[in-house]
Structures are given as C-alpha cells and as structure tokens.
Design a protein around this motif. Structure first.
Motif, PDB file in Angstrom:
ATOM      1  N   GLU A 317       0.816  -1.215   0.000  1.00  0.00           N
ATOM      2  CA  GLU A 317       0.000   0.000   0.000  1.00  0.00           C
ATOM      3  C   GLU A 317       0.848   1.263   0.000  1.00  0.00           C
ATOM      4  O   GLU A 317       0.327   2.362  -0.161  1.00  0.00           O
ATOM      5  CB  GLU A 317      -0.933  -0.016   1.214  1.00  0.00           C
ATOM      6  N   SER A 318       2.169   1.109   0.217  1.00  0.00           N
ATOM      7  CA  SER A 318       3.093   2.249   0.191  1.00  0.00           C
ATOM      8  C   SER A 318       4.224   1.940  -0.773  1.00  0.00           C
ATOM      9  O   SER A 318       5.377   1.744  -0.366  1.00  0.00           O
ATOM     10  CB  SER A 318       3.644   2.507   1.596  1.00  0.00           C
ATOM     11  N   PRO A 319       3.912   1.849  -2.063  1.00  0.00           N
ATOM     12  CA  PRO A 319       4.902   1.388  -3.050  1.00  0.00           C
ATOM     13  C   PRO A 319       6.100   2.300  -3.215  1.00  0.00           C
ATOM     14  O   PRO A 319       7.111   1.890  -3.785  1.00  0.00           O
ATOM     15  CB  PRO A 319       4.082   1.329  -4.356  1.00  0.00           C
ATOM     16  N   ASN A 320       6.036   3.535  -2.717  1.00  0.00           N
ATOM     17  CA  ASN A 320       7.152   4.460  -2.908  1.00  0.00           C
ATOM     18  C   ASN A 320       8.230   4.330  -1.849  1.00  0.00           C
ATOM     19  O   ASN A 320       9.264   4.989  -1.923  1.00  0.00           O
ATOM     20  CB  ASN A 320       6.633   5.904  -2.912  1.00  0.00           C
ATOM     21  N   PRO A 324      11.543  -2.642   1.979  1.00  0.00           N
ATOM     22  CA  PRO A 324      10.477  -3.318   2.721  1.00  0.00           C
ATOM     23  C   PRO A 324      10.727  -3.225   4.210  1.00  0.00           C
ATOM     24  O   PRO A 324      11.849  -2.973   4.649  1.00  0.00           O
ATOM     25  CB  PRO A 324      10.567  -4.768   2.229  1.00  0.00           C
ATOM     26  N   SER A 325       9.691  -3.422   5.005  1.00  0.00           N
ATOM     27  CA  SER A 325       9.791  -3.233   6.443  1.00  0.00           C
ATOM     28  C   SER A 325      10.134  -4.519   7.167  1.00  0.00           C
ATOM     29  O   SER A 325       9.745  -4.714   8.296  1.00  0.00           O
ATOM     30  CB  SER A 325       8.459  -2.691   6.969  1.00  0.00           C
ATOM     31  N   TRP A 326      10.841  -5.416   6.509  1.00  0.00           N
ATOM     32  CA  TRP A 326      11.289  -6.634   7.170  1.00  0.00           C
ATOM     33  C   TRP A 326      12.692  -6.945   6.689  1.00  0.00           C
ATOM     34  O   TRP A 326      13.165  -6.377   5.708  1.00  0.00           O
ATOM     35  CB  TRP A 326      10.349  -7.811   6.872  1.00  0.00           C
ATOM     36  N   ALA A 443      24.486  10.092   5.909  1.00  0.00           N
ATOM     37  CA  ALA A 443      24.295   9.777   4.487  1.00  0.00           C
ATOM     38  C   ALA A 443      23.235   8.705   4.310  1.00  0.00           C
ATOM     39  O   ALA A 443      22.423   8.755   3.371  1.00  0.00           O
ATOM     40  CB  ALA A 443      25.625   9.314   3.880  1.00  0.00           C
ATOM     41  N   LEU A 444      23.233   7.747   5.223  1.00  0.00           N
ATOM     42  CA  LEU A 444      22.237   6.677   5.167  1.00  0.00           C
ATOM     43  C   LEU A 444      20.833   7.234   5.345  1.00  0.00           C
ATOM     44  O   LEU A 444      19.894   6.854   4.640  1.00  0.00           O
ATOM     45  CB  LEU A 444      22.542   5.650   6.257  1.00  0.00           C
ATOM     46  N   PRO A 449      15.772   6.918   4.187  1.00  0.00           N
ATOM     47  CA  PRO A 449      15.097   7.398   5.403  1.00  0.00           C
ATOM     48  C   PRO A 449      14.131   6.387   6.010  1.00  0.00           C
ATOM     49  O   PRO A 449      14.033   6.278   7.228  1.00  0.00           O
ATOM     50  CB  PRO A 449      14.357   8.655   4.913  1.00  0.00           C
ATOM     51  N   GLU A 450      13.407   5.637   5.156  1.00  0.00           N
ATOM     52  CA  GLU A 450      12.446   4.671   5.675  1.00  0.00           C
ATOM     53  C   GLU A 450      13.143   3.528   6.413  1.00  0.00           C
ATOM     54  O   GLU A 450      12.656   3.039   7.434  1.00  0.00           O
ATOM     55  CB  GLU A 450      11.579   4.113   4.539  1.00  0.00           C
ATOM     56  N   LEU A 451      14.275   3.108   5.896  1.00  0.00           N
ATOM     57  CA  LEU A 451      15.035   2.037   6.545  1.00  0.00           C
ATOM     58  C   LEU A 451      15.546   2.499   7.907  1.00  0.00           C
ATOM     59  O   LEU A 451      15.437   1.781   8.906  1.00  0.00           O
ATOM     60  CB  LEU A 451      16.192   1.618   5.647  1.00  0.00           C
ATOM     61  N   VAL A 452      16.108   3.696   7.949  1.00  0.00           N
ATOM     62  CA  VAL A 452      16.604   4.244   9.218  1.00  0.00           C
ATOM     63  C   VAL A 452      15.454   4.379  10.216  1.00  0.00           C
ATOM     64  O   VAL A 452      15.588   4.030  11.395  1.00  0.00           O
ATOM     65  CB  VAL A 452      17.300   5.589   8.995  1.00  0.00           C
TER      66      VAL A 452
END
Length: 457
Positions: A317-320, A324-326, A443-444, A449-452
């Motif tokens: 639902e959040s393709p942008n 992934p969150s796992w 930098a990461l 940003p989503e991963l962090v």
C-alpha cells in the motif's frame, strides 16, 4: 471430450459488468469483472481461437475443447488450495461483437500471484510468509496428485494470492490425467509443457513424457524462488538452460545456505528443496513427503504470520517506500555467536539482542542523536544494513575523504551491494571511529530514510 461439470452454471455476458483486462498471453486473455447478481468480482479466462497447447492429437481440437479439459481438471482438483471455478462463460467479451466466445469463470485473486508480489516488494518475503506459501503450495499439489492429475506448469505466476496472501494453484492448461490411474507403471501424462526454468533435466529430451516427478522438480525450483524472492537464472536463454540443467546446474544457494543454520526450520526446507530438484526423478520426494517438512517448518513460525502479512500488505500500500519493512536473512544472534564468526560473510551477522523489545513499534523520534548514538546505530544494525542498503556508491561518495581511494576502488569493484557494504564496513567504517560512523549514518538517513526510521534511528 466431456463437457464441464454440471455442478457449476453457465454465466452469460449479460450477467457481467465492469470488465477489466488483467492478463494476456499466447493462451488468450484474463479479465476481472463484476457479477451483477452475485455482487462480487470474478475472473474470466478466455482462450484465443486456434490455440491448442494440448490435445492437439485430436482431429477436431478447439479452444472449447481446451476449456472443457481445464474446467474439468479444476473441478476434480477443487480444494482450499486450488483456484475455484464458479462456472463457464459464454458471450461477447470486450472488443468482440461478432462471435460468441467461451471461457472459465473463476475466483478473482486480489493480490495477483507470487511472481507479481515478488516484483512489487522487490525482494524476499518475511520468513513466516515464505514458509506458509511453501506449505500451501505443497498442500495444493498433494491434493492434485491424489486425484491422479499433474499440474505441468508450477511456477510463481501460477501461484495466485488472496488479499490475505494465502496461496492457491492456478492455470491447469497443461494438466493431464495421469495414466498411472489406468494401471500404468509410468506416470505418463501426455506432453511436455511449462516454463523452461522450472522443467526437470529429463524433460529436455525429445522423447520425454511428463510424469508427476516433473511437478516435484518444479516445486524445488519454486521453493528457491519463494525463499530468494526472485526468478532463477534471470538472463539465461532456453538454449543455455537446456544445456546446463541436465549437467547438474541449479539456482545459486550461497545466500540461503548462509542462513539455514540460523533461521529455525530453514535447513530442513533447503534440504527438501535440493531433494526435489534431484537429477533423478526417482529420488524426488512425493508431495506427501514434502508436507511433513513444510508443516513442521511452518509450526515454528505460525506466531509470526499475522505480522508478516501486515508488513507485506503495508509495503504494497506504500509502493514508494525504498525498502520493505522486514529483513531477509537477518536472524538474531547472541554476542558470543557474532564473535565466533571469523569469515567476512559470517562476520557481518552481529547481535541485535540489545535492541528494545518494542522495536516493531516504530515511531518518529523527536530526540537529537549524538554522534555516539549514530555510531551505535550503525554498529548494532550492521547485518541488516548490509542486506538492505542499495545506494552504496552514493553514500560512499558522500563520505568523501573519509574513504581513501584504495578503499573506494575496492567498494566500487564489488558486483553486489551486499559485497560493497561488507567492504565499506570492514574498512573505512570500522577504522574511522565515531566520526565516520556518524557521517555514514547521516548519508544513510538521506538515501534510505524509511530504513533508518524502521530501525529506530
């Protein structure tokens, strides 16, 4: 040729509305449409006239004959893990106003297929979900073989998914009634078919007649695809696969083998996978034997199913979102286990047991992180960052003089992002101390940003 079972009804075009083309190929077209009386969406599969992938030995074969075969196979194999047929279509589909066409009315699977899911999430699935898919496919195939049928085209695009990401087998256009049901010692089914990447080595011989061992081999390759989240041999041509598979080549298991001792049940599933793709048809386990393994593995991860499905659904639902969150291939380890790993590949697996038990409830933090906090984040999340960061060179360039030219060249020379990250970690990040780690964190955060955020940074 027997007509489709009378237990399902004839659906006329006047009963359908809101047609939408969702798939097409050499076989014909698949549409999503709403049944006016039933009030829910269905899928309509209509074959092209003149296309006859099987029964071509019949003197008057037609697309209607093929549909009758496929419909009857679907009825015979009807169960929770096989796509359900509601009826037979007759009417004028969109774009055709001159001739009546026939089709199969089936369940509409809202999440597409395993293949489309892999493409959307751009990588492997959470372990619990991957293990459930492996088990559900084995359940469907066990039922299919118990009815003396074989599938003949088992691959990710033919494993369809409900909105809750449960699997159902589809596309029985290549199914056959096994002649073992007619007292034959050879489970002969008629004709070669299916995608070449999932075909067993014996199937490349001109004289080959498919048997149920064909499906068992395909299942082994499918297991690899489910675990790795991608297609095998992505650039290999038919000619190359035809040459190398009989010689013993199989999909690369290096990444999976690294994890099989650290993910509960994975070693057993990998062993099953390799037995299924054995070069000898007689050594491949039956699907009943496969079930014993897949069920045992799934029981170890059942508590994680709900979260896995939620994570993947959120991702869809959040393709942008960049990542992934796992985490794939990142099991928890103790500090002692981490220190005992001396090789570069194993040394990347660092402890994450110090992370808070509330790590799955990610929230936006308003605190300002010190350089020491940033360095600790980089250290504690090393394993997952190695697996997930894809903008390695962009981050390396932002570090500037902190990465000397020799180290930069070494990072750049690596073929995969994981290998690049390992070099970056083992060199500049490790030797640079808090300052370099803090700069790497900055930098990461810019590039991922989503991963962090997910990791609590």
């Amino acid at each position: 040729m027997a007509l489709p079972s009378q237990k399902t009804e004839l659906v006329c075009g006047t009963s359908l509305e809101k047609w939408e083309l969702v798939g097409s190929g050499g076989f014909g077209h698949v549409y999503k449409t709403r049944h006016k009386d039933w009030g829910f969406d269905v899928a309509i599969k209509i074959l092209n006239e003149g296309v006859c992938p099987f029964n071509s030995y019949l003197p008057h074969s037609s697309s209607f004959t093929k549909l009758c075969d496929e419909a009857n196979h679907m009825d015979k194999a009807s169960c929770e893990f096989v796509l359900r047929r509601y009826g037979t279509y007759q009417g004028y589909p969109p774009g055709n106003t001159t001739s009546v066409q026939h089709g199969i009315v089936m369940e509409f699977m809202g999440r597409g297929s395993v293949q489309s899911l892999q493409e959307e999430v751009s990588g492997p699935l959470p372990w619990p979900l991957a293990f459930r898919l492996a088990h559900q496919v084995a359940l469907g195939m066990t039922f299919l073989h118990s009815k003396n049928l074989m599938h003949g085209d088992l691959k990710p695009s033919n494993v369809l998914l409900t909105m809750d990401l449960n699997a159902k087998l589809a596309d029985f256009g290549l199914s056959r009634v096994s002649t073992s049901a007619l007292n034959s010692n050879r489970e002969t089914t008629g004709e070669i078919g299916g995608s070449y990447k999932y075909m067993p080595p014996e199937a490349f011989k001109a004289s080959y007649e498919p048997v149920r061992a064909f499906d068992r081999y395909s299942y082994g390759i499918l297991l690899w695809s489910i675990l790795r989240g991608k297609e095998p041999y992505p650039t290999a041509s038919y000619a190359l696969v035809e040459l190398r598979i009989p010689e013993g080549d199989r999909p690369c298991c290096e990444e999976i083998d690294k994890m099989k001792l650290m993910v509960d049940g994975l070693e057993e599933l990998v062993d099953l996978m390799k037995r299924c793709w054995d070069g000898s048809p007689f050594k491949r386990p039956t699907f009943q034997g496969c079930l014993e393994v897949t069920e045992n593995v799934l029981t170890k991860h059942e508590k994680g199913i709900h979260k896995a499905v939620l994570d993947v659904s959120t991702r869809l639902e959040s393709p942008n979102s960049n990542q992934p969150s796992w985490a794939f291939n990142v099991p928890l380890q103790t500090p002692e286990q981490s220190e005992s790993n001396d090789t570069v590949d194993n040394k990347m697996i660092l402890t994450k047991t110090k992370r808070s038990s509330t790590q799955n409830s990610v929230s936006v933090s308003t605190k300002i992180m010190s350089d020491e906090d940033k360095a600790k984040f980089v250290e504690n999340n090393r394993a997952e960052l190695i697996q997930r960061v894809i903008e390695v060179m962009a981050i390396t360039e932002e570090l500037g003089d902190m990465v000397n030219p020799e180290a930069y060249s070494c990072v750049e020379a690596k073929a995969t992002t994981q290998a690049q990250m390992r070099v970056l970690y083992s060199g500049p990040i490790r030797s640079g101390g808090v300052v370099v780690k803090a700069a790497f964190y900055n930098a990461l955060k810019k590039h991922h940003p989503e991963l962090v955020k997910r990791l609590g940074g």
